[in-house]
Design a protein around this motif. Structure first.
Motif: not given
Ligand SMILES: [Zn+2]
Length: 503
Positions: A70, A72, A247, A284, A335
């Motif tokens: 995960h 971005h 998420h 998460h 993340d």
């Molecule tokens: Zn995220």
């Protein structure tokens, strides 16, 4: 830049490295690679074809490339733009931290992430890239090309929503004074049907080699997507046989609002909508209760556990061991660089273990180092839908990290798995191979010119800051209100604390 001088047409024999796989420590071994795939792993000195090129790994600890489940890619030009911020403040800051317009900005941001991950032993990632207000074919193609050029595997899932933060949290808009209500209105998103059509075109016209870079679907946060949109995302993912990533129950605010809006937990709600399944990844899951975990596990789904960002944003400490016990496939993510500051998977492995320790002194409730290592390799591979990465074993891709046994963190080598999970920080990484080709050699990236990237990134960031000045002002006005409103909302449902075991 250095060159990878290996001839891809010739087999490759990697001799004498200490092999550490999630299934165990194999000790000194030889690895035979053909066409980017491991065809044999045997005792040191095993026979090899006459035309095989030889790599001496006699001072190396070898492990499968780590899988970042995960991240971005759009966050890399916005690294660390926020000190004391919650998830809700992070979401509110996006218009000024990531005001992308040009394809080059998207490409450069993704390239920074690929560079960092490769240098730190990670060879594949699940990238939830966002474009505002709609995903574009050219933007996502540039991101895919950035990974392909870097020589890294990726699943790219453009984040989509049809409601803003201000629309998703009941009462928040009313808490803003009229001038700020007016100021946040232009952030409104297009009808979901438009977004879905763009996503359909991205899936239909995908150009990148799917062995390296493939697409997936990411309705970003259930509360930010109308139910019809979530259902349409489910159907689109099924139609194109790709993954679906969202998420889920990341912050307590989400858990509280979800229970109020749906009359059941977020997980129960998306199960009802039919989203759960083996291709489903929840990011998460800090606020999952045991029943939620059982639901995801029963459907064969995955959780991308992001311990560093969960702590950084004050979201809480997820019950990762409970997830494994519920049958969930556990994977680990860094993340974004906006909420973890680096994309160092080794650090996230350490945090995954340490966060489970921080829940209390009962060691039987802690994640073990082998569990963490398995999550970051085999678990990540399954979450990404790459079924032949994450192991050093015959039939698996030759995605291999070469650690220098003369690096201080490995001197002396006592407990390889524990040292990798608890102690490694990336400074031991000497070489990294993806599909049998070196992408890092002698601690240097072969496919990315870092000085040129740094210069271009600084220039683009300066342009973005100028462009985002008004958004920044709006954020500065909204942030104190958000910072009062959201914690009060979370506190109002004190009993939900039980859900994450934070008692
Ligand atoms: Zn995220």
């Amino acid at each position: 830049m250095n060159q990878d001088t290996l001839d891809p047409r010739r087999p490759l024999i990697i001799r004498g490295g200490l092999v550490l796989d999630a299934t165990g420590f194999l000790g000194a071994s030889d690895i035979l690679v053909r066409d980017g795939v491991i065809v044999a792993v045997g005792a040191a000195g095993m026979p090899a074809p006459d035309d095989a090129a030889t790599i001496d790994a006699s001072r190396r600890l070898l492990h499968p490339g780590l899988v970042n489940a995960h991240t971005h890619g759009h966050g890399n030009l916005s690294r660390s733009m926020g000190d004391r911020i919650t998830l809700e403040l992070l979401l509110a800051s996006a218009p000024h931290t990531s005001p992308y317009q040009s394809v080059e900005e998207k490409r450069v941001s993704a390239t920074i992430g690929a560079a960092e991950m490769l240098l730190k032993g990670c060879t594949a990632c699940y990238d939830l890239f966002v474009e505002f207000p709609l995903p574009t074919e050219e933007g996502i193609a540039a991101v895919a090309d950035a990974y392909a050029q870097a020589g890294m595997r990726a699943v790219i899932a453009p984040m989509m929503a049809d409601m803003t933060l201000y629309e998703a949290i009941p009462g928040l808009m009313d808490a803003l004074p009229p001038n700020l209500q007016q100021a946040v209105k232009p952030l409104g998103l297009p009808p979901w049907q438009q977004t879905l059509e763009r996503m359909r075109a991205i899936l239909r016209n995908w150009q990148a080699d799917r062995a390296m870079v493939r697409p997936a679907v990411a309705p970003t946060i259930p509360l930010h997507c109308r139910d019809e949109f979530m259902i349409a995302c489910r159907d689109l993912a099924a139609e194109f046989d790709v993954g679906i990533h969202t998420h889920l129950a990341e912050s307590k605010v989400q858990a509280v609002v979800g229970a109020r809006r749906y009359g059941r937990s977020l997980t129960a709600h998306i199960e009802h909508l039919g989203l759960l399944g083996p291709h489903f990844v929840a990011a998460h899951g800090v606020w999952l209760d045991q029943e939620d975990m059982r639901r995801i596990g029963a459907h064969g789904g995955s959780v991308a556990h992001n311990p560093a960002s969960n702590m950084r944003l004050g979201s809480g400490v997820a019950d990762a061991l409970g997830m494994i016990e519920a049958g969930i496939n556990l994977a680990i993510g860094t993340d974004a660089a906006t909420c973890n500051d680096n994309l160092n998977m080794y650090q996230s492995l350490h945090f995954a273990a340490a966060a489970s320790h921080a829940r209390g002194p009962d060691t039987s409730r802690w994640l073990s180092a082998p569990q963490v290592f398995a999550a970051a390799t085999i678990g990540g591979a399954r979450a990404l839908g790459f079924d032949r990465i994450g192991r050093i074993a015959p039939g698996y891709a030759a995605d291999v990290v070469f650690l220098d046994l003369h690096a201080p963190t490995l001197i002396p080598l006592n407990e390889p798995t524990t040292q990798l999970v608890m102690g490694e920080d990336g400074t031991s990484v000497a070489d990294v191979m993806v599909a049998g080709r070196f992408v890092v050699r002698g601690r240097r990236l072969l496919n990315i010119d870092l000085p040129a990237l740094a210069a271009r990134a600084a220039s683009l960031r300066a342009d973005m800051n100028a462009r985002a000045a008004a958004s920044r002002q709006r954020y500065d006005a909204v942030a104190p209100i958000l910072n009062d409103f959201c914690p009060a909302l979370a506190r109002s449902e004190w009993h939900i604390n039980r859900w994450c075991g934070c008692d």
